[in-house]
Motif scaffolding. Structure first.
Motif, PDB file in Angstrom:
ATOM      1  N   LEU A   2     105.046 -53.969 -37.976  1.00 17.27           N
ATOM      2  CA  LEU A   2     105.184 -54.745 -36.742  1.00 17.27           C
ATOM      3  C   LEU A   2     103.864 -55.376 -36.291  1.00 17.27           C
ATOM      4  CD1 LEU A   2     107.598 -52.635 -34.489  1.00 17.27           C
ATOM      5  CD2 LEU A   2     108.065 -54.831 -35.587  1.00 17.27           C
ATOM      6  N   LYS A   3     102.751 -54.793 -36.717  1.00 15.55           N
ATOM      7  CA  LYS A   3     101.452 -55.338 -36.319  1.00 15.55           C
ATOM      8  C   LYS A   3     101.279 -56.774 -36.786  1.00 15.55           C
ATOM      9  CE  LYS A   3      99.095 -50.847 -36.331  1.00 15.55           C
ATOM     10  NZ  LYS A   3      98.007 -50.033 -36.948  1.00 15.55           N
ATOM     11  N   SER A   4     101.909 -57.113 -37.906  1.00 13.39           N
ATOM     12  CA  SER A   4     101.784 -58.480 -38.425  1.00 13.39           C
ATOM     13  C   SER A   4     102.464 -59.491 -37.513  1.00 13.39           C
ATOM     14  CB  SER A   4     102.376 -58.566 -39.834  1.00 13.39           C
ATOM     15  OG  SER A   4     103.773 -58.301 -39.814  1.00 13.39           O
ATOM     16  N   LEU A   5     103.366 -59.019 -36.641  1.00 11.52           N
ATOM     17  CA  LEU A   5     104.046 -59.907 -35.696  1.00 11.52           C
ATOM     18  C   LEU A   5     103.356 -59.908 -34.334  1.00 11.52           C
ATOM     19  CD1 LEU A   5     107.776 -59.042 -36.525  1.00 11.52           C
ATOM     20  CD2 LEU A   5     106.414 -60.964 -37.347  1.00 11.52           C
ATOM     21  N   VAL A  53     113.493 -49.442 -30.325  1.00  7.69           N
ATOM     22  CA  VAL A  53     112.044 -49.615 -30.247  1.00  7.69           C
ATOM     23  C   VAL A  53     111.752 -50.643 -29.158  1.00  7.69           C
ATOM     24  CG1 VAL A  53     109.943 -50.238 -31.485  1.00  7.69           C
ATOM     25  CG2 VAL A  53     111.826 -49.110 -32.709  1.00  7.69           C
ATOM     26  N   ALA A  54     111.150 -50.188 -28.060  1.00  7.74           N
ATOM     27  CA  ALA A  54     110.783 -51.087 -26.965  1.00  7.74           C
ATOM     28  C   ALA A  54     109.382 -51.630 -27.218  1.00  7.74           C
ATOM     29  CB  ALA A  54     110.833 -50.339 -25.639  1.00  7.74           C
ATOM     30  N   LEU A  55     109.236 -52.949 -27.111  1.00  6.93           N
ATOM     31  CA  LEU A  55     107.969 -53.607 -27.409  1.00  6.93           C
ATOM     32  C   LEU A  55     107.259 -54.047 -26.133  1.00  6.93           C
ATOM     33  CD1 LEU A  55     109.224 -55.843 -30.359  1.00  6.93           C
ATOM     34  CD2 LEU A  55     108.151 -53.582 -30.499  1.00  6.93           C
ATOM     35  N   ASN A  56     105.977 -54.321 -26.261  1.00  6.72           N
ATOM     36  CA  ASN A  56     105.172 -54.713 -25.107  1.00  6.72           C
ATOM     37  C   ASN A  56     105.458 -56.138 -24.631  1.00  6.72           C
ATOM     38  OD1 ASN A  56     104.047 -55.852 -27.424  1.00  6.72           O
ATOM     39  ND2 ASN A  56     101.974 -55.834 -26.576  1.00  6.72           N
ATOM     40  N   VAL A  57     106.341 -56.857 -25.331  1.00  6.49           N
ATOM     41  CA  VAL A  57     106.706 -58.215 -24.902  1.00  6.49           C
ATOM     42  C   VAL A  57     108.075 -58.206 -24.224  1.00  6.49           C
ATOM     43  CG1 VAL A  57     105.295 -59.392 -26.613  1.00  6.49           C
ATOM     44  CG2 VAL A  57     107.630 -58.700 -27.218  1.00  6.49           C
ATOM     45  N   ARG A  90     113.857 -53.224 -45.323  1.00  9.45           N
ATOM     46  CA  ARG A  90     114.746 -54.388 -45.415  1.00  9.45           C
ATOM     47  C   ARG A  90     115.056 -54.930 -44.020  1.00  9.45           C
ATOM     48  NH1 ARG A  90     119.590 -53.316 -49.258  1.00  9.45           N
ATOM     49  NH2 ARG A  90     117.754 -53.149 -50.608  1.00  9.45           N
ATOM     50  N   ALA A  91     115.194 -54.020 -43.055  1.00  9.15           N
ATOM     51  CA  ALA A  91     115.448 -54.457 -41.680  1.00  9.15           C
ATOM     52  C   ALA A  91     114.280 -55.291 -41.161  1.00  9.15           C
ATOM     53  CB  ALA A  91     115.670 -53.244 -40.783  1.00  9.15           C
ATOM     54  N   PHE A  92     113.062 -54.899 -41.511  1.00  9.45           N
ATOM     55  CA  PHE A  92     111.895 -55.670 -41.072  1.00  9.45           C
ATOM     56  C   PHE A  92     111.886 -57.053 -41.725  1.00  9.45           C
ATOM     57  CE2 PHE A  92     107.491 -57.064 -41.683  1.00  9.45           C
ATOM     58  CZ  PHE A  92     107.093 -57.141 -40.354  1.00  9.45           C
ATOM     59  N   GLU A  93     112.238 -57.117 -42.993  1.00  5.31           N
ATOM     60  CA  GLU A  93     112.290 -58.411 -43.679  1.00  5.31           C
ATOM     61  C   GLU A  93     113.318 -59.328 -43.018  1.00  5.31           C
ATOM     62  OE1 GLU A  93     113.141 -57.293 -47.669  1.00  5.31           O
ATOM     63  OE2 GLU A  93     111.142 -56.449 -48.049  1.00  5.31           O
ATOM     64  N   GLY A 116     103.464 -66.897 -27.290  1.00 11.31           N
ATOM     65  CA  GLY A 116     102.395 -66.009 -27.733  1.00 11.31           C
ATOM     66  C   GLY A 116     102.704 -65.303 -29.022  1.00 11.31           C
ATOM     67  N   ASN A 117     103.970 -64.924 -29.267  1.00 14.55           N
ATOM     68  CA  ASN A 117     104.347 -64.318 -30.537  1.00 14.55           C
ATOM     69  C   ASN A 117     105.813 -64.598 -30.816  1.00 14.55           C
ATOM     70  OD1 ASN A 117     106.074 -61.965 -29.629  1.00 14.55           O
ATOM     71  ND2 ASN A 117     104.192 -61.592 -28.477  1.00 14.55           N
ATOM     72  N   LEU A 118     106.242 -64.266 -32.018  1.00 10.79           N
ATOM     73  CA  LEU A 118     107.565 -64.679 -32.482  1.00 10.79           C
ATOM     74  C   LEU A 118     108.721 -63.934 -31.828  1.00 10.79           C
ATOM     75  CD1 LEU A 118     106.740 -64.996 -36.303  1.00 10.79           C
ATOM     76  CD2 LEU A 118     106.961 -66.837 -34.629  1.00 10.79           C
TER      77      LEU A 118
END
Length: 294
Positions: free
Chosen positions: A214-217, A234-238, A252-255, A272-274
Motif C-alpha cells: 500500500l505504501k506505493s499508493l 482496512v481504514a486508510l488515512n484518506v 492478487r487483490a492488491f493488483e 493527492g493520491n489514487l
C-alpha cells in the motif's frame, strides 16, 4: 577311529581364573568411577568455569531480570557430577529457549562465549507494528455510556497491548499510544492477551505484505478490523476503506486495486493520491470490484 581325549583343568587353574574374573568385575567399575570423578572435578576447575554473564540488546526488558534467569540455569550440576557453569557443558539451548518463553518481548536470543570466561547473551526485542485494545472490565467502566465519554475518558476506558508484525501480542501499553500506531480491532481467542496472536501466522504474513504494498499508493492504514466471517476492513488515512476476505489471495487483490484506481476516469478526480476519490473498495470478489465514490 580315534577318540578325542577329554581336557581336564586343574582346580588351581580354575580358581585362578575365577579370581581374575572377580578382579576385573571390581576393577573396571572402579576405574570407570575414577574417570567420572576425575572429569567431575575437572568440570569444576576454576579455569573452565563461566565467571560473568553480560547482556546486550535489551531496552524494555530489565538487564537484571535476564541475568538472574541465566544465573539460575547455571547453578548446580548435571547428574550431580558435572558443573553447569563449565564453558563446554553449559546448557546453551535450554537457556535460550527459557529466555524467549519467559519474556514475551524477546523475539530471539543468542548465547556465545567471550574470552572463554564471559557468557554473552544477545537479545532482540520485538518491535511494535500495531496496537490492539479492549474495554476495561471493571463495573465502573461497564456502567458508563460510551457515547457520552470524552476523548480522555475513552482512552482511559481502554486497555491496549503492543502487537508485532507476526500478530503476536507481547506487552501491555501503560499509557494510551494515541494515533502513533496502526490499530487492530477484533476479538482474540484467549482471555490473557499477552502471549496470544491476533492473526494466524500465515495471515500475519499476508497482512504485512499487503500493508507494505500500500505504501506505493501513498496511503497509510490507520485501523484494521477483523470480523468473525473472515471479513477484514482496512481504514486508510484518506478516509477510505478497503474490504478483503482473510482467506483470499491478497497479492492478487492488491493488483486488482491498482488496476481500478489507475483508470483515467478516477485519476482525474484524485486529490493527492489514487484512492482518495473512493469511500470504499470491496476486493472480496476477484476481478469484480465493488466501490463507492465520495
Amino acid at each position: 577311529m580315534f577318540r578325542r581325549r577329554a581336557k581336564f583343568k586343574s582346580p588351581r587353574l580354575l580358581k585362578r581364573r575365577r579370581r581374575g574374573i572377580i578382579s576385573r568385575l571390581i576393577l573396571y567399575p572402579l576405574l570407570l568411577l575414577s574417570v567420572f570423578l576425575g572429569l567431575s572435578f575437572l568440570s569444576s576447575a576454576r579455569f573452565l568455569l563461566i565467571e560473568k554473564v553480560e547482556v546486550y540488546g535489551n531496552q524494555a526488558v530489565a538487564e537484571e531480570d535476564l541475568r538472574n534467569l541465566v544465573e539460575a540455569e547455571l547453578k548446580g550440576s548435571f547428574l550431580g557430577l558435572f558443573s553447569k557453569r563449565n564453558i563446554f557443558l553449559y546448557p546453551k539451548k535450554l537457556v535460550e529457549a527459557k529466555l524467549v518463553n519467559q519474556f514475551e518481548r524477546l523475539s530471539s536470543v543468542g548465547i556465545s562465549l567471550k574470552n572463554f570466561k564471559i557468557l554473552r547473551v544477545e537479545v532482540k526485542e520485538r518491535e511494535a507494528a500495531a496496537i490492539w485494545c479492549r474495554r476495561r472490565t471493571s463495573d465502573e467502566e461497564e456502567g458508563r455510556n460510551k457515547e457520552k465519554l470524552s476523548e480522555i475518558d475513552e482512552a482511559l476506558s481502554e486497555e491496549c497491548f503492543f502487537v508485532d508484525t507476526l500478530g503476536f501480542i507481547f506487552a501491555s501499553s501503560a499509557d494510551s499510544p494515541g494515533d502513533s500506531f496502526l490499530r487492530y480491532e477484533g476479538e482474540i481467542s484467549s482471555a490473557s492477551p499477552v502471549g496470544s496472536y491476533f492473526w494466524e501466522r500465515v495471515d500475519a504474513k499476508k497482512v504485512s505484505d499487503f500493508l507494505t504494498s500500500l505504501k506505493s499508493l501513498e496511503v497509510k492504514p490507520v485501523e484494521i478490523t477483523k470480523e468473525d466471517n473472515d471479513k477484514v476492513t482496512v481504514a486508510l488515512n484518506v478516509n477510505a476503506n478497503l474490504i478483503l476476505n482473510l482467506k483470499d489471495n491478497w497479492q492478487r487483490a492488491f493488483e486488482n486495486l491498482v488496476t481500478l484506481v489507475s483508470e483515467p476516469e478516477f485519476k482525474k478526480n484524485n486529490s493527492g493520491n489514487l484512492i482518495s476519490p473512493f469511500a470504499y473498495i470491496d476486493l472480496r470478489f476477484g476481478n469484480k470490484l465493488l466501490y463507492k465514490l465520495k
